[in-house]
Design an enzyme around this catalytic site. Structure first.
Site, PDB file in Angstrom:
ATOM      1  N   ASP A   8       0.808  -1.224   0.000  1.00  0.00           N
ATOM      2  CA  ASP A   8       0.000   0.000   0.000  1.00  0.00           C
ATOM      3  C   ASP A   8       0.848   1.286   0.000  1.00  0.00           C
ATOM      4  OD1 ASP A   8      -1.294  -2.309   1.015  1.00  0.00           O
ATOM      5  OD2 ASP A   8      -2.870  -1.107   1.960  1.00  0.00           O
ATOM      6  N   GLU A  39      -4.003   1.804  -2.888  1.00  0.00           N
ATOM      7  CA  GLU A  39      -5.285   2.204  -2.286  1.00  0.00           C
ATOM      8  C   GLU A  39      -5.207   3.430  -1.379  1.00  0.00           C
ATOM      9  OE1 GLU A  39      -7.371  -0.053   0.532  1.00  0.00           O
ATOM     10  OE2 GLU A  39      -5.744  -0.027   1.978  1.00  0.00           O
ATOM     11  N   ASN A  40      -4.000   3.781  -0.906  1.00  0.00           N
ATOM     12  CA  ASN A  40      -3.870   4.953  -0.029  1.00  0.00           C
ATOM     13  C   ASN A  40      -2.989   6.043  -0.642  1.00  0.00           C
ATOM     14  OD1 ASN A  40      -3.506   2.293   2.021  1.00  0.00           O
ATOM     15  ND2 ASN A  40      -5.173   3.681   2.500  1.00  0.00           N
ATOM     16  N   ASN A  67     -10.027  -1.777   0.502  1.00  0.00           N
ATOM     17  CA  ASN A  67     -11.213  -1.138   1.072  1.00  0.00           C
ATOM     18  C   ASN A  67     -11.261   0.369   0.803  1.00  0.00           C
ATOM     19  OD1 ASN A  67      -8.915  -1.428   2.920  1.00  0.00           O
ATOM     20  ND2 ASN A  67     -10.131  -0.188   4.329  1.00  0.00           N
ATOM     21  N   HIS A  68     -10.108   0.999   0.511  1.00  0.00           N
ATOM     22  CA  HIS A  68     -10.108   2.452   0.275  1.00  0.00           C
ATOM     23  C   HIS A  68     -10.306   2.815  -1.199  1.00  0.00           C
ATOM     24  CE1 HIS A  68      -9.229   3.803   4.318  1.00  0.00           C
ATOM     25  NE2 HIS A  68      -8.307   2.865   4.426  1.00  0.00           N
ATOM     26  N   HIS A 153      -6.287  -8.566   0.244  1.00  0.00           N
ATOM     27  CA  HIS A 153      -6.312  -7.369   1.078  1.00  0.00           C
ATOM     28  C   HIS A 153      -7.182  -7.663   2.295  1.00  0.00           C
ATOM     29  CE1 HIS A 153      -5.506  -3.047   1.270  1.00  0.00           C
ATOM     30  NE2 HIS A 153      -6.688  -2.914   1.817  1.00  0.00           N
ATOM     31  N   HIS A 178      -2.948  -4.469   3.302  1.00  0.00           N
ATOM     32  CA  HIS A 178      -3.937  -3.760   4.138  1.00  0.00           C
ATOM     33  C   HIS A 178      -3.451  -3.405   5.541  1.00  0.00           C
ATOM     34  CE1 HIS A 178      -7.673  -2.373   5.928  1.00  0.00           C
ATOM     35  NE2 HIS A 178      -7.582  -3.289   6.868  1.00  0.00           N
ATOM     36  N   HIS A 180      -0.499  -2.650   6.526  1.00  0.00           N
ATOM     37  CA  HIS A 180       0.563  -1.647   6.403  1.00  0.00           C
ATOM     38  C   HIS A 180       1.837  -2.019   7.174  1.00  0.00           C
ATOM     39  CE1 HIS A 180      -2.097   1.950   4.945  1.00  0.00           C
ATOM     40  NE2 HIS A 180      -2.394   0.810   4.360  1.00  0.00           N
TER      41      HIS A 180
HETATM   42 FE   LIG Z   1      -3.959   0.354   2.937  1.00  0.00          FE
HETATM   43 FE   LIG Z   2      -6.830  -1.383   3.229  1.00  0.00          FE
END
Ligand SMILES: [Fe+2]
Ligand SMILES: [Fe+2]
Length: 276
Positions: A8, A39-40, A67-68, A153, A178, A180
């Site tokens: 990520d 995703e981030n 999820n993001h 994830h 996910h 991190h």
């Molecule tokens: Fe993430």
């Molecule tokens: Fe995530």
């Protein structure tokens, strides 16, 4: 085949580090295929269309998410324009974008990338196990793909390990994302699938999961949000894994972590840099 996966990308520091370093890493490792979880990458929340283009230009073949993925709402529209940008495959039917795709690696081989999301301590999407199973039935190892990479994830290590053993021997690698935080359990499973519970993030580790420390601490102490989470801006550590795939079988020969820059102890896959 050599596959490089980066975890990520969090905010500006993660993005700057990846955009600067990825072209050099691709060359240094002679990577045939690169996957980056983005995703981030937009201020810690989601991804913008400009960042999709930047990451692809820097040498990513495919960008996965989690999820993001919809935090930047315009992603619901622009994902349809970018077949190299994936969202978790187990969103409900009718969700924009797609959760898997077959892509050509630099060595000419076809790599199936699947992005799926766990459900333990997370949003209740469709069951990821049959979703992955359906994809493998449609395009299996050596019956459609030369290599298969699953970005799973998920929050719970139990769900990640269960998924990895569920597809062991049928995919080249299951890479967790996910949380991190990189884990130290990289291994080749009995069936030949490379696995790590979490690749870790590309972001500033002088932080709480890549976010500036103050607000997370405040929320644990007071249970009251006082401001928005903002990405931490110190030097990022690039976290990921290198995977060596046997071209004949599509199964993994080796997996090792990549951790470069920032606060974490530094490491690179010895099997790629021994001669350097
Ligand atoms: Fe993430
Ligand atoms: Fe995530």
């Amino acid at each position: 085949m050599r596959i490089l996966f980066l975890g990520d990308v969090v905010g500006r520091s993660g993005r700057v580090a990846v955009l600067e370093t990825l072209p050099k890493l691709r060359e240094r490792y002679r990577a045939d295929f690169v996957v980056v979880n983005g995703e981030n990458s937009a201020g810690g929340f989601g991804i913008s269309e400009a960042i999709v283009t930047e990451l692809l230009d820097a040498g990513a073949d495919v960008i996965t998410t989690g999820n993001h993925v919809w935090d930047q709402r315009e992603a619901l529209v622009f994902i349809e324009r970018h077949d190299r940008l994936l969202r978790p495959i187990n969103f409900p039917q009718g969700t924009p974008g797609k959760g898997a795709g077959l892509f050509k690696a630099a060595n000419g081989m076809d790599v199936l990338v699947i992005n799926a999301m766990g459900r333990v301590f997370m949003q209740d999407l469709d069951d990821p196990f049959p979703a992955v199973e359906r994809e493998l039935e449609a395009c299996g190892l050596k019956s459609g793909a030369d290599a298969i990479l699953l970005d799973f994830h998920a929050e719970a290590t139990s769900e990640k390990e269960a998924m990895a053993h569920f597809v062991d021997g049928r995919v080249s690698a299951v890479i967790g994302t996910h949380t991190h935080v990189p884990t130290a359990d990289e291994q080749i499973l009995n069936g030949g699938t490379a696995y790590i519970s979490d690749a870790g993030m590309c972001g500033d580790f002088d932080s709480v999961l890549g976010m500036d420390k103050e607000e997370p601490i405040n929320r644990f102490l007071t249970k009251i949000a006082s401001r928005r989470f903002a990405p931490s801006l110190g030097e990022a550590t690039i976290c990921g894994v290198g995977i060596e795939v046997d071209d004949a079988t599509g199964l993994a020969r080796a997996i090792a972590p990549v951790r470069l820059g920032g606060k974490l102890s530094q490491t690179e896959p010895a099997f790629w840099v021994a001669e350097a």
